[in-house]
Design an enzyme around this catalytic site. Structure first.
Site, PDB file in Angstrom:
ATOM      1  N   SER A   1       0.864  -1.188   0.000  1.00 56.14           N
ATOM      2  CA  SER A   1       0.000   0.000   0.000  1.00 56.14           C
ATOM      3  C   SER A   1       0.897   1.234   0.000  1.00 56.14           C
ATOM      4  CB  SER A   1      -0.878   0.004   1.246  1.00 56.14           C
ATOM      5  OG  SER A   1      -0.051   0.134   2.395  1.00 56.14           O
TER       6      SER A   1
ATOM      7  N   ASP B   1      -0.844  -0.975  -4.042  1.00 61.65           N
ATOM      8  CA  ASP B   1      -2.246  -1.203  -3.695  1.00 61.65           C
ATOM      9  C   ASP B   1      -2.917   0.109  -3.265  1.00 61.65           C
ATOM     10  OD1 ASP B   1      -4.476  -2.835  -3.206  1.00 61.65           O
ATOM     11  OD2 ASP B   1      -3.920  -3.185  -1.111  1.00 61.65           O
ATOM     12  N   HIS B   2      -4.124   0.361  -3.736  1.00 58.83           N
ATOM     13  CA  HIS B   2      -4.960   1.493  -3.278  1.00 58.83           C
ATOM     14  C   HIS B   2      -4.247   2.837  -3.186  1.00 58.83           C
ATOM     15  CE1 HIS B   2      -8.723  -0.416  -2.335  1.00 58.83           C
ATOM     16  NE2 HIS B   2      -8.063  -1.442  -1.865  1.00 58.83           N
TER      17      HIS B   2
ATOM     18  N   GLU C   1     -10.683   1.162  -9.478  1.00 62.82           N
ATOM     19  CA  GLU C   1     -11.870   0.711  -8.735  1.00 62.82           C
ATOM     20  C   GLU C   1     -13.093   1.541  -9.083  1.00 62.82           C
ATOM     21  OE1 GLU C   1     -11.253  -0.209  -4.580  1.00 62.82           O
ATOM     22  OE2 GLU C   1     -13.210   0.579  -4.007  1.00 62.82           O
TER      23      GLU C   1
ATOM     24  N   HIS D   1     -12.850  -4.454   3.526  1.00 61.52           N
ATOM     25  CA  HIS D   1     -11.467  -4.616   3.982  1.00 61.52           C
ATOM     26  C   HIS D   1     -11.443  -4.862   5.490  1.00 61.52           C
ATOM     27  CE1 HIS D   1     -10.518  -2.092   0.291  1.00 61.52           C
ATOM     28  NE2 HIS D   1      -9.809  -3.184   0.114  1.00 61.52           N
ATOM     29  N   GLY D   2     -10.533  -5.712   5.927  1.00 62.68           N
ATOM     30  CA  GLY D   2     -10.379  -5.971   7.368  1.00 62.68           C
ATOM     31  C   GLY D   2     -11.274  -7.118   7.811  1.00 62.68           C
TER      32      GLY D   2
ATOM     33  N   VAL E   1      -5.718 -10.375  -0.403  1.00 65.55           N
ATOM     34  CA  VAL E   1      -5.751 -10.782   1.009  1.00 65.55           C
ATOM     35  C   VAL E   1      -4.691  -9.979   1.761  1.00 65.55           C
ATOM     36  CG1 VAL E   1      -5.493 -12.712   2.630  1.00 65.55           C
ATOM     37  CG2 VAL E   1      -6.448 -13.140   0.353  1.00 65.55           C
TER      38      VAL E   1
ATOM     39  N   GLY F   1     -10.337  -9.962   0.861  1.00 64.08           N
ATOM     40  CA  GLY F   1     -10.418 -11.432   0.851  1.00 64.08           C
ATOM     41  C   GLY F   1     -10.419 -12.060   2.240  1.00 64.08           C
ATOM     42  N   THR F   2      -9.934 -11.343   3.242  1.00 64.62           N
ATOM     43  CA  THR F   2      -9.899 -11.895   4.606  1.00 64.62           C
ATOM     44  C   THR F   2     -11.311 -12.129   5.133  1.00 64.62           C
ATOM     45  OG1 THR F   2      -7.826 -10.790   5.137  1.00 64.62           O
ATOM     46  CG2 THR F   2      -9.213 -11.400   7.016  1.00 64.62           C
TER      47      THR F   2
HETATM   48  P1  13P Z   1      -8.249  -7.660   3.592  1.00 64.16           P
HETATM   49  O1  13P Z   1      -7.258  -6.967   4.463  1.00 64.16           O
HETATM   50  O2  13P Z   1      -9.639  -7.556   4.091  1.00 64.16           O
HETATM   51  O3  13P Z   1      -7.850  -9.072   3.297  1.00 64.16           O
HETATM   52  O4  13P Z   1      -8.245  -6.876   2.193  1.00 64.16           O
HETATM   53  C1  13P Z   1      -7.040  -6.716   1.501  1.00 64.16           C
HETATM   54  C2  13P Z   1      -7.245  -5.901   0.270  1.00 64.16           C
HETATM   55  O5  13P Z   1      -8.280  -5.944  -0.365  1.00 64.16           O
HETATM   56  C3  13P Z   1      -6.127  -5.053  -0.164  1.00 64.16           C
HETATM   57  O6  13P Z   1      -6.451  -4.242  -1.218  1.00 64.16           O
END
Ligand code: 13P
Length: 289
Positions: A50, A82-83, A134, A180-181, A231, A210-211
């Site tokens: 990130s 990421d993001h 996104e 997320h999370g 994830v 994905g978590t």
């Molecule tokens: P999680 O932390 O919920 O697995 O999400 C990760 C994610 O989507 C990163 O962009």
């Protein structure tokens, strides 16, 4: 091996109905653990940092770590930002050597999101760097970006074709029920929405958050054509819990950091291997398009 882009690995995954796992890392130990897991599964892998992780590790250090890992890797490795919401930072990351970036303009309105994402695509092309963007807003907390559940909005399928065509992106993150999370309640994915999006575009689709989603639900999405699964939190938890356990277990006179951190790498590697097997990408390492 050189770093690969999303273009090298996702179209093939989509065509063959498996997904490539993308895993967040925050330093050398978890980055190495992710690669070890991918190698054990003989799967291509996406290592994601990130904006906050890059600032913590150092941008050039992040690239250095993953290029070093890829050099001796037997499996294709993609280094993905990421993001990222700051276009200047994205450009710096592309110049520093990231093989892929995500521009997250999802908080902006549709036309602005298109314009900003397209500008990143135009810039990244010259560096052979792929771009994910996104549409719709995935809820929860990802690094320093917080989207309250009430302001998370699902992707409108009809918005997708023009968005993909005009931006020229290589992968599209959509919002259809994941957050997320860790989940506060049982996650409910909107499979019909995913199906509608997949019908309208050939662009590889990405599941964020994905978590905590039951693996059967993720597999159902992959069976429909989902190509990338992110994830993060699960690996962070495995990292911290293992480190805590080692601090408790090792004698007070032990001061070799490797004794504490090798089990951390192993714990991360185990989760990554399991995920990649579940996503169907195990054994696909040689399948670069
Ligand atoms: P999680 O932390 O919920 O697995 O999400 C990760 C994610 O989507 C990163 O962009």
């Amino acid at each position: 091996m050189e770093l690969v882009t999303l273009r090298d690995i996702l179209p093939k995954a989509k065509k063959e109905y498996y997904a490539v796992g993308a895993f967040n890392f925050n330093g050398y130990e978890d980055a190495e653990g992710i690669q070890m897991g991918a190698e054990r599964a003989a799967s291509p892998v996406i290592l994601m940092a990130s904006q906050g992780a890059c600032q913590y590790i150092g941008l050039y250090e992040t690239v250095g770590i993953v290029k070093g890992i890829a050099k001796h890797s037997k499996v294709p490795v993609c280094l993905h930002l990421d993001h990222a919401t700051d276009c200047d930072f994205i450009k710096e990351a592309v110049k520093a050597g990231f093989s892929s970036v995500m521009v997250d303009a999802s908080a902006k309105e549709y036309e602005t999101n298109i314009r900003e994402s397209k500008a990143v695509v135009d810039f990244a092309r010259d560096y052979n760097c792929s771009v994910e963007a996104e549409l719709g807003k995935v809820g929860g907390k990802e690094d320093n970006i917080v989207v309250e559940d009430r302001s998370a909005t699902f992707t409108v399928p009809a918005d997708v074709p023009r968005y993909v065509d005009e931006t020229g992106i290589d992968a599209l993150a959509i919002a259809f029920g994941s957050v997320h999370g860790f989940y506060k309640s049982e996650p409910k994915l909107d499979f019909d929405r995913l199906a509608a999006v997949l019908k309208l575009t050939d662009c590889p689709i990405v599941l964020h958050g994905g978590t905590g989603i039951p693996i059967a639900d993720i597999q159902r999405c992959i069976g429909m054509g989902l190509a990338k699964v992110n994830v993060g939190t699960e690996l962070k938890a495995a990292f911290s819990n293992t480190l805590r356990k080692m601090c408790k277990e090792l004698p007070a006179e032990e001061f070799d950091p490797r004794k504490f951190l090798k089990p951390v790498k192993e714990a991360v590697s185990l989760i990554v291997k399991e995920k990649l097997e579940a996503f169907g990408s195990a054994g696909k390492a040689a399948d670069k398009a």
